[in-house]
Write an enzyme that holds these catalytic residues in place. Structure first.
Site, PDB file in Angstrom:
ATOM      1  CB  ILE A  27     -20.287  -9.386  23.444  1.00  0.00           C
ATOM      2  CG1 ILE A  27     -20.387  -7.945  23.958  1.00  0.00           C
ATOM      3  CG2 ILE A  27     -20.137  -9.408  21.926  1.00  0.00           C
ATOM      4  CD1 ILE A  27     -19.120  -7.128  23.765  1.00  0.00           C
ATOM      5  CG  ASN A  94     -17.100 -12.731  22.265  1.00  0.00           C
ATOM      6  OD1 ASN A  94     -17.343 -11.533  22.264  1.00  0.00           O
ATOM      7  ND2 ASN A  94     -17.425 -13.534  23.280  1.00  0.00           N
ATOM      8  CB  SER A 157     -10.164  -5.034  19.227  1.00  0.00           C
ATOM      9  OG  SER A 157      -9.151  -4.331  19.901  1.00  0.00           O
ATOM     10  CE1 TYR A 171     -10.158  -6.016  27.950  1.00  0.00           C
ATOM     11  CE2 TYR A 171     -10.258  -3.648  27.545  1.00  0.00           C
ATOM     12  CZ  TYR A 171     -10.785  -4.917  27.387  1.00  0.00           C
ATOM     13  OH  TYR A 171     -11.936  -5.086  26.650  1.00  0.00           O
ATOM     14  CE  LYS A 175     -10.222  -7.216  24.318  1.00  0.00           C
ATOM     15  NZ  LYS A 175     -10.821  -8.345  23.559  1.00  0.00           N
ATOM     16  CB  THR A 207     -20.772  -7.650  29.528  1.00  0.00           C
ATOM     17  OG1 THR A 207     -19.665  -6.929  30.097  1.00  0.00           O
ATOM     18  CG2 THR A 207     -20.874  -7.320  28.041  1.00  0.00           C
TER      19      THR A 207
END
Length: 290
Positions: A27, A94, A157, A171, A175, A207
């Protein structure tokens, strides 16, 4: 959730300066490419020097080898942008990493293995790094700024910070913290610093990280997912959307919904009429005493 139409007119980015972490791949690299193509001056950091230099050569952006969890490394990104271009207009936090393996709550844990301290890297990058970035950005975005200038901070996020799937507890926690930070800053920075604050919560996105984990499952079952360029479109839309603040955009299959707008409207239903009225009263008193 309310559907949000994304404008792809990024002409207002021309000549503006953008700082971003994690810009060497995924990203982040998509944001660097699109912002640079739109005429912005981009300064980005990443630990992957090979990919970072490749993206810099491709786009003309400025790359610095930096760790998104380290305060001084983040600081040098803003220092470089300010030194080169005289101001910072938009800042995008990011950089982020995924759940450490094995699962920190693995059923195989026993009285002996639980003595080993689990990795905190996911919190170091996703939470501490984002908080550090936001603090530094709040200062640099104000430097050499006129009252009419449009400045923005955008935090990346994840939908995992909203729905909290069962297999990624660290994780999800990290976030959720990012979204909480954005909600907080979006209420204070516009008035105190003239900085808009918005959040992007991507669902699964193609990604390098996703390709290892969930992407094969999504492709097998024809579940919609994002391309990195879809998220770049949303992030830079928010950068250009003058007056747009406190948006939390859930992005899935290249479609965006504002989850915060409806949540605020429905507050009396989900926390109750009494607590909602109390919060409203506290906000009114605080506003009158400022």
């Amino acid at each position: 959730m309310s559907f949000t139409k994304i404008s792809k007119d990024l002409s207002s980015l021309k000549g503006k300066t953008l700082v971003i972490t994690g810009g060497a791949s995924g990203i982040g690299a998509a944001i660097v490419r699109l912002a640079s193509k739109s005429g912005a001056h981009v300064v980005f950091g990443d630990l992957n020097e090979v990919l970072g230099r490749r993206v810099a050569v491709e786009t003309g952006a400025t790359y610095l080898n930096s760790n998104a969890a380290e305060y001084l490394d983040i600081l040098k990104l803003f220092q470089e942008a300010h030194k080169r271009f005289g101001a910072v207009d938009h800042a995008v936090s990011n950089a982020g990493i995924y759940e450490p393996k094995p699962d920190p709550f693995d059923v195989a844990l026993d009285l002996e293995s639980v003595k080993e301290v689990p990795s905190t890297t996911v919190f170091d990058v996703n939470v501490r790094g984002t908080a550090y970035f936001s603090r530094i950005a709040s200062v640099y975005l104000r430097q050499n700024a006129a009252a009419a200038d449009d400045k923005s901070l955008i935090l990346i996020s994840s939908v995992s910070g909203v729905i909290c799937p069962p297999d990624t507890p660290f994780y999800n926690t990290s976030k959720s913290a990012v979204t909480g930070l954005a909600r907080t800053l979006a209420q204070s920075l516009p008035a105190s610093h003239n900085i808009r604050v918005n959040t992007v919560c991507p669902s699964l996105t193609r990604t390098p990280l996703a390709s290892v984990h969930m992407l094969p499952f999504y492709e097998k079952h024809n579940i919609p997912f994002n391309e990195a360029s879809d998220i770049a479109d949303v992030v830079l839309f928010l950068a250009c959307a003058r007056g747009c603040n406190r948006k939390i955009l859930w992005v899935e299959g290249a479609t965006s919904w504002d989850i915060e707008e409806e949540l605020l409207k429905l507050m009396p239903q989900w926390i109750g009429e009494g607590p909602a009225k109390l919060i409203e009263n506290i906000e009114r008193i605080n506003a009158s005493e400022l």
